[in-house]
Write a protein that holds these residues in place. Sequence first.
Motif, PDB file in Angstrom:
ATOM      1  N   GLY A   1      28.063   9.756-127.926  1.00 23.11           N
ATOM      2  CA  GLY A   1      28.221   8.086-127.712  1.00 23.11           C
ATOM      3  C   GLY A   1      29.184   7.731-126.912  1.00 23.11           C
ATOM      4  O   GLY A   1      29.341   6.399-126.726  1.00 23.11           O
ATOM      5  N   CYS A   2      29.408   8.325-125.748  1.00 26.43           N
ATOM      6  CA  CYS A   2      30.174   8.015-124.683  1.00 26.43           C
ATOM      7  C   CYS A   2      29.299   7.551-123.600  1.00 26.43           C
ATOM      8  O   CYS A   2      29.486   8.154-122.343  1.00 26.43           O
ATOM      9  CB  CYS A   2      31.202   8.966-124.178  1.00 26.43           C
ATOM     10  SG  CYS A   2      32.432   9.562-125.388  1.00 26.43           S
ATOM     11  N   THR A   3      28.604   6.469-123.830  1.00 25.99           N
ATOM     12  CA  THR A   3      27.464   6.113-122.890  1.00 25.99           C
ATOM     13  C   THR A   3      27.799   5.452-121.639  1.00 25.99           C
ATOM     14  O   THR A   3      27.224   5.546-120.521  1.00 25.99           O
ATOM     15  CB  THR A   3      26.363   5.100-123.486  1.00 25.99           C
ATOM     16  OG1 THR A   3      27.270   4.057-124.049  1.00 25.99           O
ATOM     17  CG2 THR A   3      25.817   5.839-124.888  1.00 25.99           C
TER      18      THR A   3
ATOM     19  N   GLU B   1      27.913  13.174-122.896  1.00 23.92           N
ATOM     20  CA  GLU B   1      28.536  12.156-123.101  1.00 23.92           C
ATOM     21  C   GLU B   1      27.307  11.232-124.077  1.00 23.92           C
ATOM     22  O   GLU B   1      27.806  10.616-125.022  1.00 23.92           O
ATOM     23  CB  GLU B   1      28.838  11.462-121.896  1.00 23.92           C
ATOM     24  CG  GLU B   1      29.671  11.806-121.145  1.00 23.92           C
ATOM     25  CD  GLU B   1      29.944  11.461-119.797  1.00 23.92           C
ATOM     26  OE1 GLU B   1      31.242  11.564-119.193  1.00 23.92           O
ATOM     27  OE2 GLU B   1      28.907  10.840-119.334  1.00 23.92           O
ATOM     28  N   HIS B   2      26.012  11.607-123.836  1.00 17.48           N
ATOM     29  CA  HIS B   2      25.183  10.634-124.584  1.00 17.48           C
ATOM     30  C   HIS B   2      25.295  11.215-126.060  1.00 17.48           C
ATOM     31  O   HIS B   2      25.170  10.397-126.949  1.00 17.48           O
ATOM     32  CB  HIS B   2      23.449  10.937-124.083  1.00 17.48           C
ATOM     33  CG  HIS B   2      22.639  10.377-124.890  1.00 17.48           C
ATOM     34  ND1 HIS B   2      22.305   9.102-125.005  1.00 17.48           N
ATOM     35  CD2 HIS B   2      21.563  11.097-125.926  1.00 17.48           C
ATOM     36  CE1 HIS B   2      21.093   8.811-125.978  1.00 17.48           C
ATOM     37  NE2 HIS B   2      20.971  10.155-126.256  1.00 17.48           N
TER      38      HIS B   2
ATOM     39  N   ARG C   1      25.413  -3.258-129.440  1.00 21.26           N
ATOM     40  CA  ARG C   1      25.251  -1.874-130.391  1.00 21.26           C
ATOM     41  C   ARG C   1      26.308  -2.085-131.455  1.00 21.26           C
ATOM     42  O   ARG C   1      25.980  -1.701-132.572  1.00 21.26           O
ATOM     43  CB  ARG C   1      25.636  -0.612-129.412  1.00 21.26           C
ATOM     44  CG  ARG C   1      25.538   0.761-130.142  1.00 21.26           C
ATOM     45  CD  ARG C   1      25.583   1.900-128.997  1.00 21.26           C
ATOM     46  NE  ARG C   1      26.803   2.002-128.855  1.00 21.26           N
ATOM     47  CZ  ARG C   1      27.216   3.099-127.979  1.00 21.26           C
ATOM     48  NH1 ARG C   1      26.477   3.596-127.244  1.00 21.26           N
ATOM     49  NH2 ARG C   1      28.589   3.104-127.461  1.00 21.26           N
TER      50      ARG C   1
ATOM     51  N   CYS D   1      27.122   8.327-132.727  1.00 16.70           N
ATOM     52  CA  CYS D   1      26.477   9.421-132.053  1.00 16.70           C
ATOM     53  C   CYS D   1      25.268  10.216-133.021  1.00 16.70           C
ATOM     54  O   CYS D   1      25.450   9.668-134.127  1.00 16.70           O
ATOM     55  CB  CYS D   1      27.398  10.310-131.405  1.00 16.70           C
ATOM     56  SG  CYS D   1      28.628  11.263-132.307  1.00 16.70           S
TER      57      CYS D   1
ATOM     58  N   ALA E   1      26.521  14.059-118.193  1.00 17.01           N
ATOM     59  CA  ALA E   1      25.770  12.870-118.858  1.00 17.01           C
ATOM     60  C   ALA E   1      24.937  13.005-120.075  1.00 17.01           C
ATOM     61  O   ALA E   1      25.131  12.141-120.919  1.00 17.01           O
ATOM     62  CB  ALA E   1      24.828  12.454-117.772  1.00 17.01           C
ATOM     63  N   ASP E   2      24.494  14.440-120.542  1.00 18.52           N
ATOM     64  CA  ASP E   2      23.879  14.699-121.565  1.00 18.52           C
ATOM     65  C   ASP E   2      24.903  14.805-122.821  1.00 18.52           C
ATOM     66  O   ASP E   2      24.723  14.156-123.894  1.00 18.52           O
ATOM     67  CB  ASP E   2      22.984  16.234-121.575  1.00 18.52           C
ATOM     68  CG  ASP E   2      22.489  16.421-122.716  1.00 18.52           C
ATOM     69  OD1 ASP E   2      21.266  15.641-122.957  1.00 18.52           O
ATOM     70  OD2 ASP E   2      22.395  17.514-123.115  1.00 18.52           O
TER      71      ASP E   2
ATOM     72  N   ARG F   1      25.763  -4.548-123.517  1.00 22.50           N
ATOM     73  CA  ARG F   1      25.033  -3.580-124.305  1.00 22.50           C
ATOM     74  C   ARG F   1      25.835  -2.822-125.355  1.00 22.50           C
ATOM     75  O   ARG F   1      25.626  -2.685-126.456  1.00 22.50           O
ATOM     76  CB  ARG F   1      24.640  -2.399-123.436  1.00 22.50           C
ATOM     77  CG  ARG F   1      23.703  -1.297-124.025  1.00 22.50           C
ATOM     78  CD  ARG F   1      23.187  -0.415-122.778  1.00 22.50           C
ATOM     79  NE  ARG F   1      24.142   0.275-122.154  1.00 22.50           N
ATOM     80  CZ  ARG F   1      24.989   0.234-121.048  1.00 22.50           C
ATOM     81  NH1 ARG F   1      24.097  -0.674-120.265  1.00 22.50           N
ATOM     82  NH2 ARG F   1      25.554   1.192-120.444  1.00 22.50           N
TER      83      ARG F   1
END
Length: 416
Positions: free
Chosen positions: A201-203, A197-198, A15, A32, A194-195, A11
């Motif tokens: 861009g730290c997925t 990080e999204h 990307r 991001c 988690a939100d 993934r």
Amino acid sequence: MPEDADKVRARIVERYGRLARAAHAQLQIVDCEPQRFNDGGFGAAAYGDTGELPEGAVRASLGCGNPVAVADLQPGETVLDLGSGGGIDVLLSARRVGPAGKAYGLDATPDMITLARANAAEAGVTNVEFLYGHIEDIPLPDAGVDVIISNCVINLSADKPRVLAEAFRVLKPGGRLGISDVIADDGLDPVHRADAEHHVGCTVGTLTETEYRALLAAAGFTTYTITRTQAATEGLYSAIIQATKPTAPPGTLIRPMSADDARQVLDIYQAGLDSGDASFETTVPTWGAFDRAKLPRHRHVAVEVSTGQVLGWVAVSAVSDRCVYAGVVEHSVYVHPDHGGRGIGGALLNALVQSTESAGIWIIQSGIFPENTASLRLHEKAGFRTVGTRQRIGRHHDRWRDVVFIERRSAIAGTE
């Protein structure tokens, strides 16, 4: 590697392949949300010396800092960039190390490797080499790199402990790690984390400062600092992480002690006890008892690189479970009797001082028989002072023995 590591890698590669192709098409790229990218100081905004670089290298910058600025690169050094992307940090590093040095870039995205090589050719830089591979499996030999840098890439790994272990492996003794990354506040709500990080861009997830420190110590780094540089979003921060691999005498390596070292560690311990001047103890404990007594982050072994033989060890125990003494430890250091005079004892003590100071420990103490003049000299060179002599404190082999009490007070930890 975790079971889903291959999926995570695929993934990430897909990307960043898209981003590399966009950069090659002369499009500005972000990794991001655009506002988060700008507000967090990501990308080329972190640099002040890009004027002579190819526009494509600057355009493809996706980092969260400028690790080159804190890596203290010197002419002639070999530097490795983990996750080199379009090559901006490799090209900047090549300037610093000069024609006598070498700058490697490692990336798992073929399109990024192609882009970086094109940028290096355009810049006319020849002391660089871009390697295809994964940061969890660095395609370079042991102990061949002076400095490792990385710019907001370790957070993209599904196996961060392996990344730091590999970095330790390829660094020379005394080698340095200087990376930019995104870290999270300790105790951040998992959903909010988690939100956040999204958004930046730290997925694959970030580490907290506490987690980073633990992983650096487990990998074998004995000095490490984490400095927050800018808020990326609520609860997440850009940070500079710096660490050092302990120095060691030629042909040796200082690394963390493991259970696999048990037999050799205890054999060296027993040889020291048999000398009659190392301790009141006469028989070594079991490995289980030894393991329970020693603090996990501050046990190091010196090994022969060519054979893996353990040549010496150092470890500490807590002196008390009272919180007021949380920064006070008692240490032991032993060197194989066939390998004295090589500087191993001094190197082990230096590694111990570094690891304890990094953890906030302010006093290392011990007791030494006055007849053990070699140990007293060794500790004096390592910065220990004599507090006093405790006379006739105990019986050893049917005679009373004095003990010289020594300590080393940190000039870093516990000073405020």
